[in-house]
Design an enzyme around this catalytic site. Structure first.
Site, short mmCIF file in Angstrom:
data_model
loop_
_atom_site.label_atom_id
_atom_site.label_comp_id
_atom_site.label_asym_id
_atom_site.label_seq_id
_atom_site.Cartn_x
_atom_site.Cartn_y
_atom_site.Cartn_z
N GLY A 101 85.39 31.75 81.15
CA GLY A 101 85.62 33.18 81.03
C GLY A 101 84.62 33.99 81.81
NE ARG A 102 79.08 34.25 79.36
CZ ARG A 102 78.07 34.80 78.75
NH1 ARG A 102 77.57 35.90 79.20
NH2 ARG A 102 77.59 34.23 77.68
CG ASP A 133 81.57 41.91 80.06
OD1 ASP A 133 81.38 40.69 79.91
OD2 ASP A 133 80.71 42.77 79.77
NE ARG A 191 76.51 27.07 83.34
CZ ARG A 191 77.14 27.07 82.17
NH1 ARG A 191 76.45 27.01 81.05
NH2 ARG A 191 78.46 27.11 82.12
CG ASP A 272 84.08 25.78 73.95
OD1 ASP A 272 84.06 25.48 72.74
OD2 ASP A 272 83.57 26.81 74.40
CG ASN A 273 79.84 25.58 74.25
OD1 ASN A 273 80.41 25.96 75.28
ND2 ASN A 273 79.53 26.40 73.27
P1 AMP Z 1 80.55 30.20 74.50
O1 AMP Z 1 80.51 30.26 73.02
O2 AMP Z 1 79.49 30.97 75.20
O3 AMP Z 1 80.63 28.80 75.00
O4 AMP Z 1 81.91 30.91 74.96
C1 AMP Z 1 83.16 30.55 74.48
C2 AMP Z 1 84.22 31.07 75.40
O5 AMP Z 1 84.11 32.47 75.57
C3 AMP Z 1 84.19 30.45 76.80
O6 AMP Z 1 85.51 30.30 77.21
C4 AMP Z 1 83.47 31.51 77.59
O7 AMP Z 1 83.82 31.46 78.95
C5 AMP Z 1 83.97 32.79 76.94
N1 AMP Z 1 83.02 33.91 77.10
C6 AMP Z 1 81.81 34.06 76.54
N2 AMP Z 1 81.22 35.19 76.94
C7 AMP Z 1 82.09 35.81 77.78
C8 AMP Z 1 82.08 37.03 78.54
N3 AMP Z 1 81.06 37.87 78.50
N4 AMP Z 1 83.16 37.30 79.29
C9 AMP Z 1 84.21 36.47 79.34
N5 AMP Z 1 84.29 35.33 78.66
C10 AMP Z 1 83.24 34.99 77.89
MG MG Z 2 80.87 27.71 76.49
#
Ligand code: AMP
Ligand code: MG
Length: 517
Positions: A101-102, A133, A191, A272-273
């Site tokens: 997503g980012r 965003d 990264r 996903d992590n």
């Molecule tokens: P995370 O918990 O950081 O691994 O994020 C979970 C999901 O949310 C992943 O698909 C990320 O790409 C998405 N995500 C987290 N923060 C953002 C952001 N600011 N904008 C878009 N997608 C995000």
């Molecule tokens: Mg993630």
């Protein structure tokens, strides 16, 4: 001149839709998409060792072009930016499509240490941005940059960080999810990892019953990241998938044993992590154990159930592996064999954990009971985990419980009974050391090589963030330096090897973190 060889783009199915808007993406492993241009790219950190490994020369590293490249303003010849499609289980529930997503992958570089994918985190919206965003702020970017490098030098398998740049833009964030958003400096980390494939990269296709894409990404992953398993000698493909799964289990097990060794709490171990390579990935609301509390979780979102607390991490890795196994059933019909590998995880973990703990204690072997007694004592007395183990190397036969004065957070609460119990454990410890008859100098050295002098305490990262937000990067640079030698005491950085000060105990950013980043 760097040459990119973008195997992921070349060999895996692409999303045919070229426009960049949020959507469900089917039968594709990625979507091509461009990073957003930023107004003023400015380098904050460059990892010179890693830059050199990737083949970047020093003139380029120092140039504005480098800043622009790793802020998303400019692309080197051969880069093919794309976002990956994956799904995941978040906090125990299937969340469907997530994806980058980012994060935007720039391309793969062939280095003397194998292929490395360069990926920008915070470079703008992708088809997977859902409601957010696509951006990142300086606070979370510093946390990712410092921690991935700290983990690397601690010897914990991890993705790495090449650069940290400011974008010159402001990004709105509600850090505590309490309706009080604020503007923070925008930033981007690049990264680096041999691959960013996650457990969720397989789960998504399996959940959609898209066996063709599942097979493609599994085969791609084996050929490129587990080449030893791709040899023709293993004719039967089910056998190959099983061996691969078993290897993923082993790597994930090794990774979590290392987390427990250094006191790292990931904080969001959603599938996903979880890297398929057994690397620590996605440094969000992670934290480091100061006072030894097995129930501690740094993530405020995780507080109700403490699913991702320190003590649960091995069990969660196992749970995540179970989800991965489930998603591989279309490729591995022999579910008994899958189950057997999964069942072996806890046995393997216990074995590796005890051997790791023996190393921390400077013993050749150790039993679970003895380790559990110590953990209970450390927890009860709020001992600082890092200081306790580090000081153990110099604990001699003539010392007693008083030797550890100053490493507890609640010394005033001690009673005689607690001290007696601890002393009993120490007496037993001394007698075990004596029995083993190891060379004391070698033993001391070995202990200091597994019990770090420096870990990236939460409050230190936070202090460096607060200073950086005011334009003062000196602490950030000092931390980036000290973390390169975590097993050496560094008197010139004495302030970084101390117990957490009281003011930091319940301070936001030091003990309580959210996913907002
Ligand atoms: P995370 O918990 O950081 O691994 O994020 C979970 C999901 O949310 C992943 O698909 C990320 O790409 C998405 N995500 C987290 N923060 C953002 C952001 N600011 N904008 C878009 N997608 C995000
Ligand atoms: Mg993630």
């Amino acid at each position: 001149m760097i040459s990119f060889d973008n195997r992921f783009v070349r060999e895996l199915p692409a999303d045919p839709e070229k426009r960049n808007f949020v959507r469900q993406v089917y039968s594709s492993c990625y979507s091509l998409c461009q990073p957003k241009s930023v107004s003023e790219a400015k380098i904050v950190c460059v990892n010179e060792t890693l830059a050199e490994l990737c083949g970047f020369d020093s003139a380029f590293i120092q140039s504005q072009k480098f800043a622009d490249t790793f802020a998303g303003n400019y692309q080197l010849q051969g880069m093919q930016p794309y976002a990956m499609c994956y799904g995941g289980h978040q906090f125990g529930n299937w969340a469907g499509q997530l994806g980058d997503g980012r994060a935007i992958n720039l391309g793969e570089v062939d280095t003397p240490q194998g292929y490395k994918t360069l990926q920008l985190k915070g470079a703008g919206m992708t088809p997977y941005s859902r409601h957010a965003d696509g951006l990142a702020v300086l606070r979370s970017s510093i946390r990712e940059y410092l921690c991935s490098e700290a983990m690397h030098y601690l010897g914990v398998p991890t993705t790495r960080a090449l650069s940290l740049v400011l974008t010159g833009e402001k990004v709105e964030r509600d850090m505590f999810y309490d309706g009080n958003p604020d503007f923070e400096p925008g930033a981007i980390v690049c990264r680096v990892s041999p691959s960013f494939i996650r457990f969720g990269s397989f789960e998504i296709f399996s959940a959609r019953n898209d066996i063709e894409s599942l097979t493609k990404i599994a085969d791609f992953c084996i050929v490129n990241d587990f080449p030893e398993l791709a040899l023709d000698a293993i004719q039967n493909s089910e056998q190959r998938y099983l061996q691969w799964f078993s290897e993923v289990v082993q790597r994930s097990c090794k990774m979590v044993v290392q987390w427990q060794r250094v006191g790292f709490v990931h904080g969001v171990m959603n599938t996903d992590n979880m890297s398929i390579l057994g690397l620590t990935i996605d440094y969000g609301p992670y934290g480091w154990i100061d006072d030894f509390d097995p129930n501690w979780t740094p993530n405020t979102t995780d507080l109700p159930g403490r699913r991702y607390c320190f003590a649960n991490q091995p069990k969660i890795v196992h749970w995540n592996l179970f989800q991965l196994a489930q998603s591989l059933v279309p490729l591995i019909k022999n579910t008994d064999a899958l189950q057997a590998i999964l069942d072996d995880f806890m046995i393997q973990f216990e074995h590796k954990f005890l051997s790791m703990m023996a190393g921390k204690l400077g013993l050749l072997t150790v039993d679970k009971e003895f380790v559990m007694q110590l953990e209970e004592l450390l927890h009860q007395g709020s001992a600082d985990m890092t200081l306790f183990f580090r000081s153990l190397a110099d604990f001699n036969a003539s010392d007693n419980f008083d030797y550890f004065q100053g490493i507890f957070y609640q010394e005033e609460a001690f009673n005689q009974e607690y001290e007696n119990q601890f002393q009993q454990w120490l007496d037993e410890y001394q007698s075990r050391i004596k029995k083993e008859q190891q060379d004391s100098e070698l033993r001391r050295e070995a202990m200091n090589n597994v019990n770090p002098w420096f870990v990236l305490r939460n409050y230190l990262a936070q202090q460096s963030i607060e200073a950086a937000e005011q334009g003062d990067y000196s602490m950030l640079y000092d931390l980036a330096e000290v973390l390169k030698n975590p097993y050496k005491s560094q008197p010139q950085f004495k302030q970084f090897g101390m117990k957490r000060p009281d003011w930091a105990k319940n301070k936001a950013g030091c003990s309580m973190l959210s996913c907002s980043s």
